[in-house]
Design an enzyme around this catalytic site. Sequence first.
Site, mmCIF file in Angstrom:
data_model
loop_
_atom_site.group_PDB
_atom_site.id
_atom_site.type_symbol
_atom_site.label_atom_id
_atom_site.label_comp_id
_atom_site.label_asym_id
_atom_site.label_seq_id
_atom_site.Cartn_x
_atom_site.Cartn_y
_atom_site.Cartn_z
ATOM 1 N N CYS A 13 3.549 -3.090 -4.665
ATOM 2 C CA CYS A 13 4.490 -4.083 -5.171
ATOM 3 C C CYS A 13 5.729 -3.323 -5.659
ATOM 4 O O CYS A 13 5.751 -2.102 -5.627
ATOM 5 C CB CYS A 13 3.885 -4.985 -6.240
ATOM 6 S SG CYS A 13 3.488 -4.221 -7.813
ATOM 7 N N CYS A 87 6.369 -9.155 -2.149
ATOM 8 C CA CYS A 87 7.621 -8.730 -2.778
ATOM 9 C C CYS A 87 8.661 -8.261 -1.779
ATOM 10 O O CYS A 87 9.714 -7.752 -2.157
ATOM 11 C CB CYS A 87 7.335 -7.642 -3.804
ATOM 12 S SG CYS A 87 6.387 -6.278 -3.148
ATOM 13 N N CYS A 91 7.815 -1.078 4.047
ATOM 14 C CA CYS A 91 6.799 -0.035 4.045
ATOM 15 C C CYS A 91 6.894 0.719 5.356
ATOM 16 O O CYS A 91 7.142 0.099 6.386
ATOM 17 C CB CYS A 91 5.433 -0.713 3.989
ATOM 18 S SG CYS A 91 4.371 -0.153 2.682
#
Length: 137
Positions: A13, A87, A91
Amino acid sequence: MSEAARPSVLFVCVHNAGRSQMAAAWLAHLAGDRVEVRSAGSAPADAVNPVAVAVMAEVGIDISARVPKVLNVEAVRMSDVVITMGCGDTCPVFPGKRYLDWKLDDPAGRGPDAVRRIRDEIGDRVRVLLDGLLPRA
């Protein structure tokens, strides 16, 4: 993931102070040493959310000593499953990884009742995840 290797899960997150910490703690609590658990954030906070610490303690899970960590490529590379916590984090994407995005309210700035609901929803999702990660005895 090889037959002998433990599955590895990374929870991500933004601040690594609430949702991802609670999820990692739930998975570690429920799986013990059968699963390798990590958590990180793209912009880590200075400390774990104290309300998250308090509501996790209510279910017998101590996250008071945890420290938010910064997300890095190596953590993703070493994980079999990467779970972002609704969120919008970007990545690193590696082939062969399983990516999930859990849409969850952010506990930041919320009171204990709201954070308890988030805690319980995370706990339910972690139980389902764990059922899919480990073979039945």
